[in-house]
Scaffold this motif. Structure first.
Motif, PDB file in Angstrom:
ATOM      1  N   LYS A   1       0.767  -1.250  -0.136  1.00 28.55           N
ATOM      2  CA  LYS A   1      -0.123   0.084   0.030  1.00 28.55           C
ATOM      3  C   LYS A   1       0.919   1.263  -0.084  1.00 28.55           C
ATOM      4  CE  LYS A   1      -2.634  -1.273   3.618  1.00 28.55           C
ATOM      5  NZ  LYS A   1      -3.520  -1.194   4.642  1.00 28.55           N
TER       6      LYS A   1
ATOM      7  N   LEU B   1       2.425   1.843  -3.319  1.00 29.89           N
ATOM      8  CA  LEU B   1       1.225   2.204  -4.370  1.00 29.89           C
ATOM      9  C   LEU B   1       0.853   3.807  -4.242  1.00 29.89           C
ATOM     10  CD1 LEU B   1      -1.521  -0.453  -4.227  1.00 29.89           C
ATOM     11  CD2 LEU B   1      -0.012  -0.197  -6.110  1.00 29.89           C
ATOM     12  N   PHE B   2       0.874   4.210  -2.815  1.00 30.20           N
ATOM     13  CA  PHE B   2       0.687   5.668  -2.662  1.00 30.20           C
ATOM     14  C   PHE B   2       2.017   6.498  -3.057  1.00 30.20           C
ATOM     15  CE2 PHE B   2       1.548   9.358  -0.053  1.00 30.20           C
ATOM     16  CZ  PHE B   2       0.776   9.833   0.131  1.00 30.20           C
TER      17      PHE B   2
ATOM     18  N   TRP C   1       3.701   5.940  -5.752  1.00 32.65           N
ATOM     19  CA  TRP C   1       3.526   5.909  -7.313  1.00 32.65           C
ATOM     20  C   TRP C   1       2.465   6.701  -7.777  1.00 32.65           C
ATOM     21  CZ3 TRP C   1       6.748   4.813 -11.023  1.00 32.65           C
ATOM     22  CH2 TRP C   1       7.704   3.673 -10.585  1.00 32.65           C
ATOM     23  N   TYR C   2       1.228   6.903  -6.887  1.00 38.34           N
ATOM     24  CA  TYR C   2       0.254   7.485  -6.997  1.00 38.34           C
ATOM     25  C   TYR C   2       0.868   9.261  -6.729  1.00 38.34           C
ATOM     26  CZ  TYR C   2      -4.017  10.417  -6.207  1.00 38.34           C
ATOM     27  OH  TYR C   2      -4.978  11.250  -6.165  1.00 38.34           O
ATOM     28  N   ALA C   3       1.535   9.532  -5.641  1.00 37.29           N
ATOM     29  CA  ALA C   3       2.036  10.763  -5.571  1.00 37.29           C
ATOM     30  C   ALA C   3       2.987  11.274  -6.514  1.00 37.29           C
ATOM     31  CB  ALA C   3       2.626  10.843  -4.234  1.00 37.29           C
TER      32      ALA C   3
ATOM     33  N   THR D   1       2.899  10.142  -9.768  1.00 34.44           N
ATOM     34  CA  THR D   1       2.052  10.325 -10.788  1.00 34.44           C
ATOM     35  C   THR D   1       1.432  11.906 -10.909  1.00 34.44           C
ATOM     36  OG1 THR D   1       1.447   7.936 -11.104  1.00 34.44           O
ATOM     37  CG2 THR D   1       0.335   9.505 -12.309  1.00 34.44           C
ATOM     38  N   ARG D   2       0.820  12.202  -9.781  1.00 35.50           N
ATOM     39  CA  ARG D   2       0.568  13.522  -9.519  1.00 35.50           C
ATOM     40  C   ARG D   2       1.460  14.633  -9.610  1.00 35.50           C
ATOM     41  NH1 ARG D   2      -4.040  14.011  -6.058  1.00 35.50           N
ATOM     42  NH2 ARG D   2      -3.998  15.918  -6.642  1.00 35.50           N
TER      43      ARG D   2
END
Length: 351
Positions: free
Chosen positions: A20, A23-24, A26-28, A30-31
């Protein structure tokens, strides 16, 4: 509870914490990439860096940059006669191109005065370049303003005069400015805002390009729409008589190295404006604009900010109430902020 929500909750319980976290991350990232690409697109579109045909603002910026290079040369302790000939030629081309596209205005007048000061300096020092002198004379004869303008070039002033005009013990003034989050119902007049902006005009900027702009929101609906996009004004923003949106015109910049200059110059102007508002007896609170591109786009849909301008920050402005609370914000000691490297003893980078 919907099936989708139930599945997500179950997945969160099953997925290991390490996964998790990854994943967070990678999400950050990407933003962050999305936000950087948004800034890249805006700067590449509006600055003079890669435009096939420069806009009026682009051309004014390039002309101001070259004129200011000459002004800086004239203001040196011992300018070299004949300095900056390549810059002079570039400025002459700028002026002729600008006239062809847009006619003449105060930007051309300032450039003319700079060229006059440059030519006078060389003449006083018996420096002659027949071809360049002829080109300057031709352009000045063609573009010289019909009325006398004093901006542009350089002028003589004594150190004593500067000290006399600027000598103030400003510690109490600086210490008395606070981010005010309590405002009285009394409306702030247009004239007071204008006086503050007039004072802030003297903020320094890269090559004197003055890219800053101030959008003044007075109507309750406009203020509400703008403040809804900024999450630092809860509990007091609705009391502000005016909301100022400070922006920087990207068309004022010309190179890769200036990609951040709008925020630098806009931030300096914003601070000067805050001092000016304080000097006029108004309360003000700077409202940061550290947002992602979605929020920036949302503001632009609500407030008619020109597409070529980058939002720097907002400022909530109002009259001071009789009594108010302010945050007792601690300040770092000077020793933490300032570092001195005597006799060239600063740290050297490790190879």
């Amino acid at each position: 509870m919907s099936l989708r929500t139930a599945i997500l909750k179950s997945a969160k319980k099953v997925i290991p914490r390490r996964v998790k976290l990854r994943l967070f991350q990678w999400y950050a990232l990407t933003r962050l990439l999305e936000a950087c690409f948004y800034d890249f697109r805006r700067y590449s579109r509006w600055s003079a860096l890669a435009r096939m045909r420069m806009s009026r603002s682009n051309m004014r910026a390039v002309m101001a940059m070259n004129a200011h290079r000459l002004e800086k040369g004239l203001s040196l302790p011992e300018p070299r006669p004949g300095f900056g000939k390549a810059t002079v030629r570039a400025l002459l081309d700028n002026m002729q191109s600008y006239k062809t596209e847009y006619g003449t205005d105060n930007a051309v007048d300032i450039a003319c005065n700079t060229l006059k000061a440059y030519a006078d300096f060389n003449r006083r020092h018996s420096h002659h370049d027949p071809e360049l002198d002829r080109l300057i004379a031709a352009v000045l004869d063609d573009l010289a303003p019909s009325t006398e303008h004093t901006e542009g070039g350089a002028y003589s002033v004594t150190g004593a005069a500067i000290l006399q005009q600027g000598a103030r013990d400003l510690r109490a003034f600086f210490a008395s400015r606070h981010s005010v989050r309590n405002f009285s119902p009394e409306p702030v007049s247009d004239e007071l805002i204008r006086q503050a902006v007039e004072k802030a005009r003297y903020t320094p900027s890269v090559c004197n390009r003055q890219s800053w702009r101030v959008h003044v929101l007075e109507q309750d609906e406009d203020k509400k729409l703008a403040l809804e996009c900024q999450n630092g004004n809860r509990g007091f923003g609705h009391q502000a008589s005016r909301v100022l949106v400070i922006t920087s015109d990207l068309e004022s910049f010309v190179s890769v190295g200036e990609r951040y200059q709008g925020w630098i110059d806009g931030g300096m102007f914003s601070m000067t404006l805050l001092w000016a508002l304080h000097a006029l007896g108004l309360g003000a609170c700077p409202l940061n604009w550290s947002v992602d591109h979605r929020t920036d786009l949302a503001l632009r849909k609500r407030i008619p900010i020109p597409a070529n301008e980058t939002v720097i920050m907002m400022i909530a402005v109002g009259h001071l109430p009789e009594k108010l609370f302010i945050a007792r914000s601690a300040r770092l000691p000077v020793e933490t902020i300032m570092r001195t490297y005597p006799n060239g003893s600063g740290h050297r980078p490790v190879a």
